[in-house]
Design a protein around this motif. Structure first.
Motif, PDB file in Angstrom:
ATOM      1  N   HIS A 222       8.598 -25.647   4.526  1.00 52.16           N
ATOM      2  CA  HIS A 222       9.851 -25.128   5.072  1.00 52.16           C
ATOM      3  C   HIS A 222      11.013 -25.475   4.145  1.00 52.16           C
ATOM      4  O   HIS A 222      11.837 -24.633   3.814  1.00 52.16           O
TER       5      HIS A 222
ATOM      6  N   ARG B  20      10.985 -23.406   1.010  1.00 51.24           N
ATOM      7  CA  ARG B  20      11.268 -21.985   1.170  1.00 51.24           C
ATOM      8  C   ARG B  20      12.717 -21.705   1.515  1.00 51.24           C
ATOM      9  O   ARG B  20      13.248 -20.676   1.126  1.00 51.24           O
ATOM     10  N   THR B  21      13.313 -22.615   2.284  1.00 50.96           N
ATOM     11  CA  THR B  21      14.661 -22.321   2.758  1.00 50.96           C
ATOM     12  C   THR B  21      15.658 -22.191   1.607  1.00 50.96           C
ATOM     13  O   THR B  21      16.359 -21.184   1.515  1.00 50.96           O
TER      14      THR B  21
ATOM     15  N   ALA C 167      14.953 -19.079  -0.323  1.00 49.79           N
ATOM     16  CA  ALA C 167      15.385 -17.848   0.332  1.00 49.79           C
ATOM     17  C   ALA C 167      16.850 -17.564   0.009  1.00 49.79           C
ATOM     18  O   ALA C 167      17.216 -16.425  -0.312  1.00 49.79           O
TER      19      ALA C 167
ATOM     20  N   ARG D 158      19.491 -28.901  -3.873  1.00 49.13           N
ATOM     21  CA  ARG D 158      18.695 -29.295  -2.720  1.00 49.13           C
ATOM     22  C   ARG D 158      17.210 -29.312  -3.070  1.00 49.13           C
ATOM     23  O   ARG D 158      16.473 -30.219  -2.693  1.00 49.13           O
TER      24      ARG D 158
ATOM     25  N   ARG E 213      22.687 -31.111   8.080  1.00 48.06           N
ATOM     26  CA  ARG E 213      21.787 -30.020   8.427  1.00 48.06           C
ATOM     27  C   ARG E 213      21.664 -29.823   9.933  1.00 48.06           C
ATOM     28  O   ARG E 213      21.514 -28.701  10.404  1.00 48.06           O
TER      29      ARG E 213
ATOM     30  N   PRO F 238      25.636 -28.750  12.311  1.00 44.36           N
ATOM     31  CA  PRO F 238      26.570 -27.883  11.606  1.00 44.36           C
ATOM     32  C   PRO F 238      27.805 -27.631  12.452  1.00 44.36           C
ATOM     33  O   PRO F 238      27.704 -27.287  13.632  1.00 44.36           O
TER      34      PRO F 238
ATOM     35  N   GLY G  81      17.981 -31.748  21.753  1.00 45.52           N
ATOM     36  CA  GLY G  81      17.992 -30.328  21.415  1.00 45.52           C
ATOM     37  C   GLY G  81      16.887 -29.930  20.458  1.00 45.52           C
ATOM     38  O   GLY G  81      16.790 -28.767  20.092  1.00 45.52           O
TER      39      GLY G  81
ATOM     40  N   PRO H 162      13.735 -28.569  19.074  1.00 45.45           N
ATOM     41  CA  PRO H 162      12.716 -27.679  19.627  1.00 45.45           C
ATOM     42  C   PRO H 162      11.356 -28.365  19.561  1.00 45.45           C
ATOM     43  O   PRO H 162      11.107 -29.180  18.675  1.00 45.45           O
TER      44      PRO H 162
ATOM     45  N   TYR I   6       8.413 -26.955  19.176  1.00 46.73           N
ATOM     46  CA  TYR I   6       7.385 -26.378  18.313  1.00 46.73           C
ATOM     47  C   TYR I   6       7.529 -26.915  16.890  1.00 46.73           C
ATOM     48  O   TYR I   6       8.627 -27.269  16.465  1.00 46.73           O
TER      49      TYR I   6
ATOM     50  N   GLY J 260       7.756 -27.214  12.899  1.00 46.57           N
ATOM     51  CA  GLY J 260       8.213 -26.389  11.785  1.00 46.57           C
ATOM     52  C   GLY J 260       9.627 -25.903  11.920  1.00 46.57           C
ATOM     53  O   GLY J 260      10.284 -25.652  10.920  1.00 46.57           O
ATOM     54  N   ALA J 261      10.123 -25.764  13.131  1.00 46.66           N
ATOM     55  CA  ALA J 261      11.404 -25.117  13.293  1.00 46.66           C
ATOM     56  C   ALA J 261      12.510 -25.881  12.585  1.00 46.66           C
ATOM     57  O   ALA J 261      13.093 -25.412  11.622  1.00 46.66           O
ATOM     58  N   SER J 262      12.760 -27.091  13.063  1.00 46.77           N
ATOM     59  CA  SER J 262      13.893 -27.794  12.504  1.00 46.77           C
ATOM     60  C   SER J 262      13.453 -29.151  11.996  1.00 46.77           C
ATOM     61  O   SER J 262      14.217 -30.081  11.951  1.00 46.77           O
TER      62      SER J 262
END
Lengths: 229, 533
Positions: B291, B294-295, B298, B332, B410, B413, B442, B444, B446, B448-450
């Motif tokens: 992650h 890729r971020t 991207a 980064r 991160r 924000p 807060g 999540p 699942y 991978g998300a954050s």
């Protein structure tokens, strides 16, 4: 001017998308959390939503599900994890298309154009007796299909499959959704769908077949112009 | 099981001496008893009937049987009979019997006495049996109480060995468990086994001598078998055991085997749990690395494709912003690669901090410099003027700071300023990085998300632990996440270089992929969900 809501928690990416898409003539509203994104979608009534799956507050799949509860706006999902499963989940929940990160702006814009056209078509009504997808003409009441004027002989199931994909033109249809809609069996074998689609593609001939894309691990997409993907 | 015990060993005497003493008492009663009674009764012989004398002579017989058993009782009957005949049946001082009625008296005496001896001796045996059973029950109870608690295996084995040694008055008791291919002595009570004995217990090839074998006098081996599987060996050395004790010992061995098996399974379960936790973390790290890679890519790709596209017009400001974004995201990526390299350094156990005296403020400035244009929100610094210098590895602590600050940026924000607070506490400098973002609640669920910074926080932990400190994550009062870590303050003796090296190793041990033996350290080192936020 098409109006977009882009939901992504990565500030730099959000800025790059905003600048690039604005320069290409879109009106952009950005949001960095799922909650803000839902509010923006409700407030701005966009033509397309660009949604990142990894959001800090609400799961992107959940955001997609909530949008679908009251809106048919096309949703293009940005997936970053390389995990097909979550992308497919979002598509099952009603997302229309996806772009894998990292992507070029040209690719994103191509997806957006397909989504916008699909939205325009969906507005024409789904019960049209005739559906034209590129060179493919489907006469639904007569159950007749022609490609560039030449008639194609389809079995009833192949015909249903083609009609379903044609009514969803531009949308990514997952195996799950396809099996449920055409066979009425959401948990049927993907292999069955694969066999029918490949047979259908063969019968449609080269000019028809290139519009029917197989997206490995995800599903199928019928496009009405030569795809950018 | 026929023991070949060396009965001259003294240690078995506690349980053997009592019957010997009773036997002697019985013999004394059988021989001396009648003699004494005869001497007492002789002066009154003229005034008493022979029947009275016969009754009095019953007493030593009963005593002899009670103490010495039936055979000693029979001896008492014989001496009593002779004494009665000799002294109380006329003609006196001969064994001859004058009258028929005296024959009858003698006959009744002998018969009655034999019956009395028989009855008394069976009573005595029954009593002894009950006592022995009671004793067995108590011993079994004591041992099972010992086995019932969930104790670490080595403690459990130590206690079992001492208990067995005490209960059976053995010289040495050893418990051997198979470690790898060879059984190894895990616990021992009493005198050590010498090399020759050990050699006999475990001959070459690691095959133990068969159960009950008398490879050497006094030495014997019992298998500890549970679920038809040998879990270990019980080695004993000591004086003779009766068949009865041997059977009891077998029961003990079975119970011990079950307890050992249970302890081994429990250890295995704990180990598996720890391995699972480490594995889950590893998976989440792999997810977070991809992650994280890729971020920024991207953003870079999107920005570059904007800049390259000749068909669109970009304002100068936009162009500059895209270029800045590309630079920031390249930075980064560089930090991420650095974290990855550090990660492999930690995993390889090569993390030994190079301690020097440093000013915290300098490290914070350096960290902010590293974050570069990525740093957007205001930073509220609260570093007291009189904060002592720290004794730390500047490179490592600067990275801890930059990871924590990046994490705050991160995950929070636009949620108010990030606060950095430092203070001295008990010879250590505590640093807190607080944000006012969504905090951990807060996060999540699942993967991978954050979880972006899962790896960054893991690295912080490893680095801080290498300084003998720890990283604590908690909710910021009023919402948000707070990470706190501590490093030694200079001038507080610091740590000796040797200690540093050790704590460096400890950092490695605490890193969750390692040391499955200690699940606590794993749990402390990383809870993926929390670190992932």
């Amino acid at each position: 001017m098409a109006r977009l809501v882009v939901i992504d928690d990565e500030m730099p990416l959000l800025r790059a998308l905003t600048i690039g898409l604005k320069a290409r003539g879109y009106e952009i509203f950005g949001a960095r959390t799922g909650a803000d994104g839902l509010a923006e979608v409700a407030l701005r009534v966009p033509d397309v939503v660009v949604l990142d799956l990894g959001l800090p507050d609400i799961d992107g799949v959940e955001v997609c599900r909530r949008i679908r509860q009251w809106s048919d706006v096309p949703v293009v999902v940005l997936s970053a994890h390389g995990s097909e499963a979550r992308k497919v989940e979002a598509l099952d929940e009603g997302a229309d298309d996806f772009v894998d990160k990292p992507f070029g702006m040209a690719e994103l814009e191509a997806r957006l154009r397909v989504a916008l056209r699909h939205r325009a078509k969906a507005g024409e009504g789904a019960d049209e007796p005739e559906i034209q997808v590129g060179p493919i003409l489907i006469e639904v009441p007569a159950r007749r299909v022609t490609v560039e004027g030449g008639e194609v002989d389809l079995t009833p199931r192949e015909f249903d499959l083609l009609v379903y994909l044609a009514r969803q033109v531009g949308r990514v249809v997952t195996h799950h959704v396809l099996l449920e809609s055409v066979w009425g069996d959401a948990f049927g074998s993907e292999a069955r769908a694969r066999v029918y689609v490949s047979r259908l593609r063969r019968k449609l001939g080269p000019s028809g077949a290139k519009l029917l894309k197989t997206l490995p691990g995800v599903g199928y997409q019928l496009l009405d112009e030569t795809p950018a993907r | 099981m026929a023991p070949t015990w060396d009965s001259s060993r003294p240690s078995g005497a506690r349980r053997k001496r009592a019957p010997l003493g009773e036997l002697a008492g019985g013999l004394a009663a059988a021989i001396l008893g009648p003699a004494v009674l005869v001497l007492v009764m002789l002066p009154f012989r003229a005034h008493m009937s022979p029947a009275t004398a016969a009754l009095v002579l019953v007493v030593p017989v009963v005593i002899a049987v009670g103490l010495g058993g039936f055979s000693v009782g029979a001896l008492a009957v014989a001496t009593g009979f002779l004494a009665y005949d000799f002294f109380f049946v006329p003609p006196y001082m001969t064994l001859a019997v004058g009258q028929l009625q005296d024959w009858a008296a003698l006959g009744v005496y002998a018969l009655t006495m034999l019956v009395v001896a028989r009855v008394a001796s069976s009573l005595r045996e029954a009593r002894a049996r009950v006592r022995r059973r009671e004793d067995d029950t108590r011993r079994l109870f004591d041992l099972s109480v010992l086995l019932i608690d969930d104790k670490p295996l080595d403690v459990l084995l130590g206690r079992v060995a001492s208990a067995l040694r005490e209960q059976f008055s053995l010289e040495s008791v050893g418990i051997m468990l198979p470690i790898g291919q060879k059984p190894e002595m895990m616990a021992r009570a009493g005198l050590p086994f010498d090399d020759e004995e050990l050699g006999r217990l475990v001959p070459r090839g690691g095959v133990a001598v068969p159960a009950g074998s008398a490879a050497r006098p006094g030495l014997r081996v019992l298998p500890l078998a549970a679920s038809d599987r040998a879990v270990g060996l019980l080695a004993l050395r000591g004086p003779g055991l009766s068949d009865h004790d041997g059977r009891l010992l077998d029961t003990f061995a079975n119970q011990t085997a079950l307890a050992v098996e249970r302890a081994l399974l429990r250890r295995q379960a704990i180990r598996n749990e720890a391995l699972e936790a480490a594995d889950a973390l590893r998976r989440s790290l792999v997810g977070s690395v991809s992650h994280n890679l890729r971020t920024p890519l991207a953003t870079i790709k999107a920005a570059v494709s904007d800049l390259r596209d000749s068909s669109i017009e970009l304002a100068d400001d936009d162009r500059r912003e895209l270029l800045e974004a590309i630079e920031a995201e390249a930075d980064r990526l560089a930090r991420l690669v650095r974290n990855l390299l550090d990660m492999s350094r930690i995993e390889a156990g090569m993390l030994v901090p190079k301690m020097e005296r440093l000013v915290l403020q300098d490290l914070v400035s350096a960290a902010l410099g590293h974050l570069g244009s990525y740093w957007a929100p205001p930073l509220e610094l609260d570093i007291p003027e009189d904060l002592p210098q720290i004794e730390a590895d500047g490179v490592l602590i600067e990275q801890v700071l930059s990871n924590l600050l990046e994490n705050a940026v991160r995950h929070a924000p636009g949620a108010g300023p990030v606060e950095l607070h430092a203070e001295e506490r008990g010879g250590r400098v505590c640093v807190e990085v607080r944000d006012h973002g969504p905090g951990f609640a807060g996060a999540p669920e699942y993967p991978g998300a954050s979880m972006g910074m899962g790896m960054g926080i893991s690295i912080c932990r490893a680095f801080v632990e290498a300084h003998g400190g720890s990283v604590v994550a908690e909710e910021t009062p009023g919402g948000g996440a707070t990470f706190r870590f501590d490093v030694p303050a200079a001038g507080h003796g610091g740590e000796q270089p040797g200690q540093q090296a050790r704590s460096g190793q400890r950092a490695k041990a605490a890193y969750p992929a390692e040391n499955p033996e200690n699940p606590e350290s794993v749990a402390r080192a990383e809870s993926p969900a929390r670190a992932a936020r």
